[in-house]
Design a protein around this motif. Sequence first.
Motif, PDB file in Angstrom:
ATOM      1  N   THR A 157       0.886  -0.899   0.092  1.00 51.41           N
ATOM      2  CA  THR A 157      -0.008  -0.115   0.064  1.00 51.41           C
ATOM      3  C   THR A 157       1.026   1.208   0.104  1.00 51.41           C
ATOM      4  N   PHE A 158       0.553   2.205  -0.330  1.00 49.97           N
ATOM      5  CA  PHE A 158       1.196   3.467  -0.605  1.00 49.97           C
ATOM      6  C   PHE A 158       0.387   4.683  -0.570  1.00 49.97           C
ATOM      7  N   SER A 159       0.781   5.890  -0.015  1.00 48.96           N
ATOM      8  CA  SER A 159      -0.178   6.998   0.131  1.00 48.96           C
ATOM      9  C   SER A 159      -0.149   7.779  -1.222  1.00 48.96           C
ATOM     10  N   THR A 160      -1.259   8.592  -1.332  1.00 50.34           N
ATOM     11  CA  THR A 160      -1.248   9.441  -2.694  1.00 50.34           C
ATOM     12  C   THR A 160      -2.109  10.630  -2.362  1.00 50.34           C
ATOM     13  N   PRO A 161      -2.095  11.773  -3.070  1.00 51.52           N
ATOM     14  CA  PRO A 161      -2.790  12.832  -2.917  1.00 51.52           C
ATOM     15  C   PRO A 161      -4.234  12.564  -2.323  1.00 51.52           C
ATOM     16  N   ALA A 179      -1.508  13.888  -8.285  1.00 47.84           N
ATOM     17  CA  ALA A 179      -1.233  15.092  -8.002  1.00 47.84           C
ATOM     18  C   ALA A 179      -1.489  16.158  -9.066  1.00 47.84           C
ATOM     19  N   GLY A 180      -1.870  15.579 -10.240  1.00 45.37           N
ATOM     20  CA  GLY A 180      -2.118  16.344 -11.476  1.00 45.37           C
ATOM     21  C   GLY A 180      -1.293  16.378 -12.500  1.00 45.37           C
ATOM     22  N   ASP A 181      -0.099  15.628 -12.189  1.00 48.51           N
ATOM     23  CA  ASP A 181       0.982  15.433 -13.258  1.00 48.51           C
ATOM     24  C   ASP A 181       0.648  14.174 -14.258  1.00 48.51           C
ATOM     25  N   ALA A 210     -12.137  14.833 -14.319  1.00 49.94           N
ATOM     26  CA  ALA A 210     -11.805  16.200 -14.028  1.00 49.94           C
ATOM     27  C   ALA A 210     -10.380  16.491 -13.817  1.00 49.94           C
ATOM     28  N   LEU A 211      -9.678  15.715 -12.954  1.00 48.25           N
ATOM     29  CA  LEU A 211      -8.428  15.661 -12.809  1.00 48.25           C
ATOM     30  C   LEU A 211      -7.508  15.829 -13.916  1.00 48.25           C
ATOM     31  N   GLU A 212      -7.999  14.835 -15.003  1.00 50.54           N
ATOM     32  CA  GLU A 212      -7.353  14.877 -16.166  1.00 50.54           C
ATOM     33  C   GLU A 212      -7.643  15.833 -17.242  1.00 50.54           C
ATOM     34  N   GLY A 213      -8.493  16.607 -16.855  1.00 49.44           N
ATOM     35  CA  GLY A 213      -9.242  17.813 -17.728  1.00 49.44           C
ATOM     36  C   GLY A 213      -9.817  17.400 -19.048  1.00 49.44           C
ATOM     37  N   ALA A 214     -10.747  16.039 -18.698  1.00 52.75           N
ATOM     38  CA  ALA A 214     -11.577  15.562 -19.724  1.00 52.75           C
ATOM     39  C   ALA A 214     -12.768  16.547 -19.686  1.00 52.75           C
ATOM     40  N   GLN A 215     -13.239  16.668 -21.038  1.00 51.47           N
ATOM     41  CA  GLN A 215     -14.613  17.661 -21.277  1.00 51.47           C
ATOM     42  C   GLN A 215     -15.750  16.789 -20.488  1.00 51.47           C
ATOM     43  N   LEU A 216     -16.257  17.056 -19.657  1.00 43.20           N
ATOM     44  CA  LEU A 216     -17.672  16.383 -19.084  1.00 43.20           C
ATOM     45  C   LEU A 216     -18.647  17.149 -19.149  1.00 43.20           C
ATOM     46  N   LEU A 217     -19.816  16.327 -19.570  1.00 39.59           N
ATOM     47  CA  LEU A 217     -20.983  16.951 -19.868  1.00 39.59           C
ATOM     48  C   LEU A 217     -21.768  17.479 -18.491  1.00 39.59           C
TER      49      LEU A 217
END
Length: 161
Positions: free
Chosen positions: A5-9, A57-59, A154-161
């Motif tokens: 296991t490991f921590s992430t944002p 983390a957004g990268d 949303a984190l990936e910047g995909a266009q959502l309806l």
Amino acid sequence: MPHATFSTPLGTCAIAWSDAGLTRFLLPDPDRGRSDTEATPPAWVATIIERVRNHLAGDMQDFCDVPFDFGRMPAFNRSVLEATLRVKPGHTASYGEIAAAIGEAPAASRAVGGALGSNPCPLLIPCHRIVAASGNMTGFSGPGGVATKARLLALEGAQLL
């Protein structure tokens, strides 16, 4: 099967591997704790862990180069997951488009959804990028369901309806 296991944002994730590749990846779950049977990840898995942290983390990362152990998986499911790996961060595809990508008729969309529902490595094999033909968010088997799917998109910047 070795795992860690490991921590992430976004919270604690888990990962498991074999000599052939990754066997499992679990998205953050508030109920997940550490276990006494965890192993120290080999260098190649540690690199994937760091990439997951960066992604969350957004990268944005593309995990299509990750070795996966599909050894015990039905051929149809494997073909669906391999096609899903080609959907890049910030983009989506429909279940029907995945069916077409593997040479199936649109009627196979439901079977594609079933295969994605058993995806052993969500996020890395980006089943969250697969949406209904209308663009609507549909089922997601990870913790948090469709809300997690929308958050990842949303984190990936995909266009959502």
